[in-house]
Design a protein around this motif. Structure first.
Motif, PDB file in Angstrom:
ATOM      1  N   LYS A 269       0.823  -1.213   0.000  1.00  0.00           N
ATOM      2  CA  LYS A 269       0.000   0.000   0.000  1.00  0.00           C
ATOM      3  C   LYS A 269       0.852   1.256   0.000  1.00  0.00           C
ATOM      4  CE  LYS A 269      -2.676  -0.364   3.529  1.00  0.00           C
ATOM      5  NZ  LYS A 269      -3.743  -0.033   4.496  1.00  0.00           N
ATOM      6  N   LEU A 270       2.091   1.135   0.533  1.00  0.00           N
ATOM      7  CA  LEU A 270       2.979   2.289   0.620  1.00  0.00           C
ATOM      8  C   LEU A 270       3.724   2.487  -0.691  1.00  0.00           C
ATOM      9  CD1 LEU A 270       4.499   1.611   4.163  1.00  0.00           C
ATOM     10  CD2 LEU A 270       2.653   3.200   3.604  1.00  0.00           C
ATOM     11  N   SER A 271       3.906   3.742  -1.075  1.00  0.00           N
ATOM     12  CA  SER A 271       4.714   4.040  -2.256  1.00  0.00           C
ATOM     13  C   SER A 271       6.189   3.883  -1.910  1.00  0.00           C
ATOM     14  CB  SER A 271       4.441   5.463  -2.736  1.00  0.00           C
ATOM     15  OG  SER A 271       4.869   6.406  -1.753  1.00  0.00           O
ATOM     16  N   THR A 272       7.020   3.841  -2.948  1.00  0.00           N
ATOM     17  CA  THR A 272       8.458   3.708  -2.721  1.00  0.00           C
ATOM     18  C   THR A 272       8.982   4.872  -1.893  1.00  0.00           C
ATOM     19  OG1 THR A 272       8.699   2.525  -4.816  1.00  0.00           O
ATOM     20  CG2 THR A 272      10.692   3.473  -3.854  1.00  0.00           C
ATOM     21  N   GLU A 273       8.481   6.074  -2.172  1.00  0.00           N
ATOM     22  CA  GLU A 273       8.913   7.246  -1.416  1.00  0.00           C
ATOM     23  C   GLU A 273       8.514   7.129   0.053  1.00  0.00           C
ATOM     24  OE1 GLU A 273       7.294   7.283  -4.231  1.00  0.00           O
ATOM     25  OE2 GLU A 273       8.850   8.020  -5.610  1.00  0.00           O
ATOM     26  N   GLU A 274       7.304   6.612   0.312  1.00  0.00           N
ATOM     27  CA  GLU A 274       6.841   6.467   1.697  1.00  0.00           C
ATOM     28  C   GLU A 274       7.667   5.440   2.444  1.00  0.00           C
ATOM     29  OE1 GLU A 274       2.082   7.558   1.417  1.00  0.00           O
ATOM     30  OE2 GLU A 274       2.750   5.542   0.853  1.00  0.00           O
ATOM     31  N   ILE A 275       7.997   4.344   1.773  1.00  0.00           N
ATOM     32  CA  ILE A 275       8.824   3.315   2.418  1.00  0.00           C
ATOM     33  C   ILE A 275      10.209   3.873   2.714  1.00  0.00           C
ATOM     34  CG2 ILE A 275       9.957   1.093   2.079  1.00  0.00           C
ATOM     35  CD1 ILE A 275       7.543   0.179   0.533  1.00  0.00           C
ATOM     36  N   THR A 276      10.769   4.609   1.732  1.00  0.00           N
ATOM     37  CA  THR A 276      12.098   5.210   1.924  1.00  0.00           C
ATOM     38  C   THR A 276      12.080   6.167   3.107  1.00  0.00           C
ATOM     39  OG1 THR A 276      12.559   5.008  -0.442  1.00  0.00           O
ATOM     40  CG2 THR A 276      13.926   6.537   0.835  1.00  0.00           C
ATOM     41  N   ASP A 277      11.079   7.028   3.159  1.00  0.00           N
ATOM     42  CA  ASP A 277      10.977   7.976   4.274  1.00  0.00           C
ATOM     43  C   ASP A 277      10.787   7.247   5.599  1.00  0.00           C
ATOM     44  OD1 ASP A 277      11.276  10.085   2.549  1.00  0.00           O
ATOM     45  OD2 ASP A 277       9.108  10.447   2.315  1.00  0.00           O
TER      46      ASP A 277
END
Length: 396
Positions: free
Chosen positions: A352-360
């Motif tokens: 459900k999380l975007s790559t940017e959200e996971i990175t953050d």
């Protein structure tokens, strides 16, 4: 806040190294050359560690340098690694089943509950919660529950069958004969009392005087006392005969009673009356149950005693071990059936999380510690640079 402070400190260390190197580089003094070498090494170490730390999460300066942005590029591998670790190590099926089997769930739950009862505050809150819950249930809800739960069972009971079984039971257990004997004994006991005996004599004489005019003239000659004694003696003889098990009259009366009882099995009026009594009895029981429920709900001692009795019954019952085993079996079956859902749930939430959200998310969780790598790199580089520059000056 701590994360921002650590990042600020790392940036400051890099700026200090840069400024220190730029400030000391033009001078030829050996001391300043040593400091310049330290700042140079600190700058190199800080930049190298900045590149390494940044390369884990994203492309440095947005430049797609090979082997950078490692976490976004390996998202699938990281997800599979997390799922594999959960499934096979941290939350493996075997470890969960082992934890289930080694615990005494019911006994521990009962002990914990007893602990709550021993504490005045938790006991009071528990009783108040029960009272509040009970008060939130209106009478109509209770009535509807009883209606749906017990009314079908009551209606399913055939009044005719109930009457038939009652008659059969009375005859089989000879309750009719026992009732008959009880009544005869009571009648005999009653008529033997002096005032009843006298009353019967008077009633007989008055009856003769009203109905038999010709005999009335002979009554003074016979005497009321003799007539009373004669009637009473005859009545006692009759009752004695009716009590005799071999008496034809007794057997005739009992046969008549049983015959009439058999007829009542199919008596529509009686069956209809029983149906009405059933409905009225149900309504009465429901009202009494609601009143009892309301009265007991206000009695804190009753609630506490009821809880303690239930606990004592459960603890002393022979089936608590069976309940424990059944509960464990239920948990184990649930784990075996739905264990894969853990991985599915984790994977679903990660996806459900975007790559940017996971990175953050990762950077926020571990970035604080990783940022200190940059600080340590600059400091270590500075110290090593001082040592190497000093050695170079000494040996040259």
């Amino acid at each position: 806040m701590k994360e921002k402070n650590s990042k600020r400190l790392a940036n400051i260390s890099l700026i200090v190294a840069t400024c220190g190197f730029a400030a000391t580089m033009p001078f030829q003094s050996k001391l300043l050359q040593i400091l310049s070498g330290g700042f140079e090494a600190a700058l190199v170490g800080g930049l190298a560690d900045w590149f390494a730390v940044t390369a884990m999460f994203r492309h440095p300066l947005g430049i797609p340098i090979p082997h950078t942005a490692l976490l976004p590029k390996n998202r699938a591998k990281i997800t599979e690694g997390i799922i594999s670790t959960l499934n096979n190590q941290w939350l493996s099926k075997e470890s969960l089943i082992e934890k289930v089997e080694e615990r005494e769930w019911i006994n521990q739950g009962l002990s914990a509950f007893e602990g709550l009862l021993e504490n005045d505050e938790s006991r009071t809150k528990m009783i108040e919660s029960i009272q509040q819950f009970g008060a939130s249930i209106n009478d109509e809800t209770i009535e509807n529950y009883l209606l749906t739960t017990f009314k079908p069972t009551i209606n399913s009971i055939s009044s005719q069958k109930l009457l038939s079984n009652a008659v059969d039971t009375v005859i089989e257990k000879e309750w009719d004969a026992k009732t008959y004997e009880f009544l005869i004994n009571k009648i005999e006991e009653t008529v033997s009392t002096p005032h009843i005996k006298e009353l019967i004599g008077k009633e007989i004489i008055q009856f003769i005087e009203r109905k038999f005019f010709m005999i009335k003239a002979f009554l003074p000659m016979i005497g009321e006392e003799k007539i009373t004694e004669f009637v009473h003696s005859g009545l006692i003889d009759l009752l004695t005969e009716l009590k005799d098990p071999k008496s034809d009259r007794r057997n005739f009366i009992l046969s008549f009673i049983r015959l009439e009882a058999e007829k009542t099995k199919s008596n529509e009026n009686i069956i209809h009356q029983l149906d009405e009594w059933k409905n009225k009895g149900y309504e009465y029981v429901v009202k009494q149950a609601i009143n009892l429920f309301r009265n007991k709900l206000n009695d804190k001692d009753f609630i506490l005693n009821s809880i303690e009795k239930i606990l004592a019954f459960i603890k002393n019952s022979n089936w608590i071990d069976n309940v424990e085993q059944s509960f464990k079996k239920l948990l184990i079956n649930t784990i075996e059936k739905y264990h894969h859902k853990i991985a599915d749930l984790v994977k679903f939430n990660i996806e459900k999380l975007s790559t940017e959200e996971i990175t953050d998310l990762l950077e926020n969780k571990i970035g604080k510690d990783i940022t200190w790598i940059r600080v340590n790199g600059a400091v270590c580089g500075f110290i090593i640079g001082l040592i190497l520059t000093t050695l170079r000056i000494v040996f040259t």
